[in-house]
Write a protein that holds these residues in place. Structure first.
Motif, PDB file in Angstrom:
ATOM      1  N   GLU A 146       1.034  -1.034   0.043  1.00  0.00           N
ATOM      2  CA  GLU A 146       0.127   0.118  -0.377  1.00  0.00           C
ATOM      3  C   GLU A 146       0.690   0.828  -0.042  1.00  0.00           C
ATOM      4  OE1 GLU A 146      -2.823  -0.816   3.720  1.00  0.00           O
ATOM      5  OE2 GLU A 146      -3.158  -2.515   2.324  1.00  0.00           O
ATOM      6  N   GLY A 147       2.340   1.126   0.792  1.00  0.00           N
ATOM      7  CA  GLY A 147       3.000   2.220   0.472  1.00  0.00           C
ATOM      8  C   GLY A 147       3.225   2.466  -1.085  1.00  0.00           C
ATOM      9  N   ALA A 148       3.961   2.060  -1.497  1.00  0.00           N
ATOM     10  CA  ALA A 148       4.069   1.773  -2.258  1.00  0.00           C
ATOM     11  C   ALA A 148       3.380   2.682  -3.714  1.00  0.00           C
ATOM     12  CB  ALA A 148       4.477   0.383  -3.634  1.00  0.00           C
ATOM     13  N   VAL A 149       1.596   2.287  -3.637  1.00  0.00           N
ATOM     14  CA  VAL A 149       0.753   3.166  -4.239  1.00  0.00           C
ATOM     15  C   VAL A 149       0.850   4.976  -3.552  1.00  0.00           C
ATOM     16  CG1 VAL A 149      -2.091   2.385  -4.279  1.00  0.00           C
ATOM     17  CG2 VAL A 149      -0.836   0.679  -4.593  1.00  0.00           C
ATOM     18  N   ALA A 150       0.709   4.835  -2.007  1.00  0.00           N
ATOM     19  CA  ALA A 150       0.870   6.119  -1.956  1.00  0.00           C
ATOM     20  C   ALA A 150       2.300   6.706  -2.556  1.00  0.00           C
ATOM     21  CB  ALA A 150       1.031   5.836  -0.163  1.00  0.00           C
ATOM     22  N   GLU A 151       2.706   6.000  -2.066  1.00  0.00           N
ATOM     23  CA  GLU A 151       4.273   6.820  -2.711  1.00  0.00           C
ATOM     24  C   GLU A 151       4.087   7.628  -4.284  1.00  0.00           C
ATOM     25  OE1 GLU A 151       6.551   7.789  -1.645  1.00  0.00           O
ATOM     26  OE2 GLU A 151       6.932   7.535   0.425  1.00  0.00           O
ATOM     27  N   TYR A 152       3.605   6.382  -5.715  1.00  0.00           N
ATOM     28  CA  TYR A 152       3.174   6.663  -6.396  1.00  0.00           C
ATOM     29  C   TYR A 152       2.338   7.254  -6.440  1.00  0.00           C
ATOM     30  CZ  TYR A 152       1.957   6.142 -11.853  1.00  0.00           C
ATOM     31  OH  TYR A 152       2.298   6.434 -12.711  1.00  0.00           O
ATOM     32  N   VAL A 211      -3.110  10.041 -11.899  1.00  0.00           N
ATOM     33  CA  VAL A 211      -3.947   8.662 -11.026  1.00  0.00           C
ATOM     34  C   VAL A 211      -4.796   9.511 -11.671  1.00  0.00           C
ATOM     35  CG1 VAL A 211      -4.461   8.133  -9.005  1.00  0.00           C
ATOM     36  CG2 VAL A 211      -2.264   8.547  -9.540  1.00  0.00           C
ATOM     37  N   VAL A 212      -5.737  10.415 -11.940  1.00  0.00           N
ATOM     38  CA  VAL A 212      -7.106  10.529 -11.912  1.00  0.00           C
ATOM     39  C   VAL A 212      -7.190  10.085 -13.667  1.00  0.00           C
ATOM     40  CG1 VAL A 212      -7.433  12.420 -10.559  1.00  0.00           C
ATOM     41  CG2 VAL A 212      -6.673  12.498 -13.384  1.00  0.00           C
ATOM     42  N   THR A 213      -6.708   9.754 -14.940  1.00  0.00           N
ATOM     43  CA  THR A 213      -6.834   9.032 -15.761  1.00  0.00           C
ATOM     44  C   THR A 213      -6.725   7.215 -15.815  1.00  0.00           C
ATOM     45  OG1 THR A 213      -4.791  10.009 -16.860  1.00  0.00           O
ATOM     46  CG2 THR A 213      -6.564  11.080 -16.897  1.00  0.00           C
ATOM     47  N   MET A 214      -5.809   7.348 -14.470  1.00  0.00           N
ATOM     48  CA  MET A 214      -5.425   5.363 -14.904  1.00  0.00           C
ATOM     49  C   MET A 214      -6.903   4.354 -14.858  1.00  0.00           C
ATOM     50  SD  MET A 214      -1.921   5.092 -12.590  1.00  0.00           S
ATOM     51  CE  MET A 214      -0.624   5.605 -13.934  1.00  0.00           C
ATOM     52  N   THR A 215      -6.738   3.269 -14.208  1.00  0.00           N
ATOM     53  CA  THR A 215      -7.681   2.320 -14.586  1.00  0.00           C
ATOM     54  C   THR A 215      -6.807   1.621 -13.112  1.00  0.00           C
ATOM     55  OG1 THR A 215      -6.551   0.523 -15.916  1.00  0.00           O
ATOM     56  CG2 THR A 215      -8.074   1.602 -16.726  1.00  0.00           C
ATOM     57  N   ILE A 216      -7.451   0.696 -12.439  1.00  0.00           N
ATOM     58  CA  ILE A 216      -6.805   0.025 -10.807  1.00  0.00           C
ATOM     59  C   ILE A 216      -5.508  -0.827 -12.408  1.00  0.00           C
ATOM     60  CG2 ILE A 216      -8.797  -1.742 -11.077  1.00  0.00           C
ATOM     61  CD1 ILE A 216      -8.316  -1.182  -7.918  1.00  0.00           C
ATOM     62  N   ASN A 217      -5.858  -1.655 -12.894  1.00  0.00           N
ATOM     63  CA  ASN A 217      -4.566  -1.946 -13.653  1.00  0.00           C
ATOM     64  C   ASN A 217      -3.541  -1.459 -13.764  1.00  0.00           C
ATOM     65  OD1 ASN A 217      -5.821  -4.512 -13.073  1.00  0.00           O
ATOM     66  ND2 ASN A 217      -7.034  -4.811 -14.430  1.00  0.00           N
ATOM     67  N   ILE A 242      -4.476  -2.134  -3.767  1.00  0.00           N
ATOM     68  CA  ILE A 242      -4.957  -0.388  -4.162  1.00  0.00           C
ATOM     69  C   ILE A 242      -6.172  -0.565  -3.800  1.00  0.00           C
ATOM     70  CG2 ILE A 242      -6.105   1.016  -6.119  1.00  0.00           C
ATOM     71  CD1 ILE A 242      -4.023  -0.218  -7.621  1.00  0.00           C
ATOM     72  N   MET A 243      -6.706  -1.381  -3.563  1.00  0.00           N
ATOM     73  CA  MET A 243      -8.533  -1.399  -2.739  1.00  0.00           C
ATOM     74  C   MET A 243      -8.666  -1.281  -1.503  1.00  0.00           C
ATOM     75  SD  MET A 243     -11.183  -1.315  -5.351  1.00  0.00           S
ATOM     76  CE  MET A 243     -12.602  -1.379  -4.691  1.00  0.00           C
ATOM     77  N   ARG A 244      -7.694  -2.014  -0.668  1.00  0.00           N
ATOM     78  CA  ARG A 244      -7.221  -2.294   0.963  1.00  0.00           C
ATOM     79  C   ARG A 244      -7.158  -0.440   1.039  1.00  0.00           C
ATOM     80  NH1 ARG A 244      -4.907  -6.914   0.136  1.00  0.00           N
ATOM     81  NH2 ARG A 244      -3.221  -6.014   0.668  1.00  0.00           N
ATOM     82  N   TYR A 245      -6.365   0.059  -0.120  1.00  0.00           N
ATOM     83  CA  TYR A 245      -6.176   1.456   0.362  1.00  0.00           C
ATOM     84  C   TYR A 245      -7.098   2.076   0.309  1.00  0.00           C
ATOM     85  CZ  TYR A 245      -2.803   5.358   1.150  1.00  0.00           C
ATOM     86  OH  TYR A 245      -1.860   6.410   1.304  1.00  0.00           O
ATOM     87  N   CYS A 246      -7.196   2.364  -0.761  1.00  0.00           N
ATOM     88  CA  CYS A 246      -8.643   2.985  -0.760  1.00  0.00           C
ATOM     89  C   CYS A 246      -9.195   3.317   0.479  1.00  0.00           C
ATOM     90  CB  CYS A 246      -9.396   2.841  -1.858  1.00  0.00           C
ATOM     91  SG  CYS A 246      -8.429   3.183  -3.729  1.00  0.00           S
ATOM     92  N   HIS A 247     -10.189   1.815   0.767  1.00  0.00           N
ATOM     93  CA  HIS A 247     -11.014   1.504   1.970  1.00  0.00           C
ATOM     94  C   HIS A 247     -10.199   2.468   3.579  1.00  0.00           C
ATOM     95  CE1 HIS A 247     -12.759  -2.089   0.049  1.00  0.00           C
ATOM     96  NE2 HIS A 247     -13.708  -1.030  -0.531  1.00  0.00           N
ATOM     97  N   ARG A 248      -8.941   1.958   3.596  1.00  0.00           N
ATOM     98  CA  ARG A 248      -8.156   2.419   4.880  1.00  0.00           C
ATOM     99  C   ARG A 248      -8.292   4.255   5.167  1.00  0.00           C
ATOM    100  NH1 ARG A 248      -3.466   2.052   7.623  1.00  0.00           N
ATOM    101  NH2 ARG A 248      -3.285  -0.467   7.132  1.00  0.00           N
ATOM    102  N   LEU A 249      -8.456   4.839   4.107  1.00  0.00           N
ATOM    103  CA  LEU A 249      -8.360   6.080   3.090  1.00  0.00           C
ATOM    104  C   LEU A 249     -10.187   6.221   3.392  1.00  0.00           C
ATOM    105  CD1 LEU A 249      -5.896   7.197   0.796  1.00  0.00           C
ATOM    106  CD2 LEU A 249      -5.842   7.422   2.770  1.00  0.00           C
ATOM    107  N   GLY A 250     -11.077   5.338   3.576  1.00  0.00           N
ATOM    108  CA  GLY A 250     -12.768   6.211   3.794  1.00  0.00           C
ATOM    109  C   GLY A 250     -13.541   6.101   2.311  1.00  0.00           C
ATOM    110  N   TYR A 251     -12.610   6.402   1.360  1.00  0.00           N
ATOM    111  CA  TYR A 251     -12.857   5.463   0.220  1.00  0.00           C
ATOM    112  C   TYR A 251     -13.777   3.691  -0.198  1.00  0.00           C
ATOM    113  CZ  TYR A 251     -10.871  10.405   0.129  1.00  0.00           C
ATOM    114  OH  TYR A 251     -10.083  11.449   0.746  1.00  0.00           O
TER     115      TYR A 251
END
Length: 302
Positions: free
Chosen positions: A24-30, A38-44, A57-66
């Motif tokens: 999840e940290g790798a996702v956050a750093e990117y 990121v706003v134009t990317m797909t999850i893959n 990525i999904m776990r991280y989104c949930h962690r942030l409250g989304y």
């Protein structure tokens, strides 16, 4: 690397870096490095770019409250639009900078903290805090250092609309005050770190007496945020000479102003009456002080 002002979601991401798993940290750093992409990317696509996985990525989104990646991207897109709208420059200071630049950078940093904090304050938590304050018989404010200055500002405001409230410079007196609370009272704990032991001690005492607790603190899992009944998050920016306590003070004062105004408008006529009464008393007191000073001056001259 592109540099952006940290609005709500980007601030959350930065603050989460110390508490997430490596994937999840790798996702956050990117995301922090390439938010516009990121706003134009797909999850893959994001998973490939950050060397992570869609599930991380999904776990991280949930962690942030989304709810999911789609909601996360909508929020991120909105924050980037706010950043572009305000067009604040992210600058740092050096020893040979002019007074003009010092004034500009400090002002922009304060504005940034206010905008970021506005994104972090959750409406349901703000409403819960407001309801607690409206119904409270007494309000205790706890803080240490710069947070104590915020507590004093809050007392000065709420007393003027006839809310019984206290704060004390002495930490032991804060404890004594907490002991005397009950289930009809509210404690407001102010600590940017959320781990200030003196404040935590007061909160535990207040809760043991049945009082509810409102926390004003940074966005993070902390003992204070985990303990409080309502949590209002604030953002702060730091540099060599400007500690988090400086910019968080501005954001925390703004939260106090929002709560005070909401409570004042709950019973507008009554609040206005009390404000006018306190204004008249202070104005009369100042006139009397001025008159005494003139009389003393005349007495010395004769």
């Amino acid at each position: 690397m592109e540099v952006f002002i940290l609005e709500g979601i980007l601030y959350k991401i930065r603050e989460s870096l110390n508490d997430v798993k490596p994937s999840e940290g790798a996702v956050a750093e990117y995301i922090l490095k390439h938010p516009k992409n990121v706003v134009t990317m797909t999850i893959n696509q994001l998973a490939d770019a950050s060397y992570s996985s869609p599930s991380a990525i999904m776990r991280y989104c949930h962690r942030l409250g989304y709810k999911g990646f789609k909601e996360f991207k909508l929020k991120l897109s909105g924050d980037l639009a706010v950043i572009n709208l305000h067009d604040l420059e992210q600058e740092t200071l050096s020893p040979d900078d002019s007074f003009d630049k010092i004034m500009s950078v400090i002002t922009n940093t304060n504005i940034q903290s206010l905008y970021s904090s506005l994104q972090l304050v959750q409406k349901d938590q703000f409403k819960a805090a407001y309801q607690l304050l409206i119904n409270a018989n007494k309000i205790d404010f706890y803080g240490v250092g710069s947070s104590l200055l915020i507590a004093h500002d809050a007392v000065q405001k709420f007393m003027r609309i006839n809310k019984a409230c206290t704060t004390y410079n002495d930490f032991h007196m804060q404890k004594v005050s907490a002991v005397n609370l009950n289930e009809d009272d509210v404690a407001v704990a102010i600590s940017y770190s959320g781990e200030t032991q003196q404040v935590i001690d007061c909160v535990k005492i207040a809760q043991s007496k049945g009082a509810k607790v409102i926390a004003i603190t940074k966005y993070a899992d902390s003992e204070l945020s985990d303990t409080a009944d309502a949590v209002l998050f604030v953002a702060a920016q730091e540099d060599e000479f400007r500690s988090a306590a400086m910019s968080s003070r501005i954001a925390s004062l703004n939260v106090i102003d929002m709560l005070y105004t909401a409570c004042a408008y709950e019973d507008y006529d009554s609040s206005l009456t009390h404000l006018n009464q306190t204004y008249d008393i202070i104005r009369k007191s100042k006139r009397e002080e001025t008159k005494r000073a003139r009389n003393n001056d005349n007495h010395r001259k004769t």
